[in-house]
Write an enzyme that holds these catalytic residues in place. Sequence first.
Site, PDB file in Angstrom:
ATOM      1  N   ALA A  62       0.844  -1.181   0.118  1.00 25.09           N
ATOM      2  CA  ALA A  62       0.006   0.065  -0.132  1.00 25.09           C
ATOM      3  C   ALA A  62       0.905   1.225  -0.043  1.00 25.09           C
ATOM      4  O   ALA A  62       2.027   1.291   0.301  1.00 25.09           O
ATOM      5  CB  ALA A  62      -0.854   0.004   1.257  1.00 25.09           C
ATOM      6  N   GLY A  97       0.430  -5.115   0.790  1.00 25.29           N
ATOM      7  CA  GLY A  97      -0.726  -5.176  -0.051  1.00 25.29           C
ATOM      8  C   GLY A  97      -0.636  -5.929  -1.415  1.00 25.29           C
ATOM      9  O   GLY A  97      -1.289  -6.565  -2.025  1.00 25.29           O
TER      10      GLY A  97
END
Length: 173
Positions: A71, A114
């Site tokens: 992320a 992520g």
Amino acid sequence: RAGAAFQYLLVQKTGAQKNVGLIQLNRPKALNALCEGLMAELRRALEAMESDPQVGAIVLTGSQKAFAAGADIKEMQNKTFQECYHGGFLSGWDKVSVVRKPIIAAVNGYALGGGCELAMMCDIIYAGEKAEFGQPEILLGTIPGAGGTQRLTRAVGKSLAMEMVLTGDRISA
């Protein structure tokens, strides 16, 4: 051209019969960090591929250096828990896991946080020799947030998943 509508992705149909959708994450300076804009574009591209009767399968990839380094920490560093919780932070990140057509993650380089979770949402992971998978969120004082703890446990077993999540250690292909 299909990719012209995207800032963070390269999208095309490939293969001898143009029946394979190819989605390449394209934020090289940020190691394909998953910002909100990239994830919105990914949802749009996946919806287009899913509704295209010519496309039989989808390949999701990054670069040689990074599938996705996680992320976008810069984008989320100033968000409070309340903003994340009430603002639907990470909502829609699971789009990959609900597409009905098979999705293959072609991973080389970093698939961290992520990015690792994104790869695990795919039906098949094809890992190159330089692929590195990890859930380093613990090093930032948090834990995987998009289903990574559950998917990782199913993929590698409880012991290795616990080790990776609690130490931030990476594994190779």
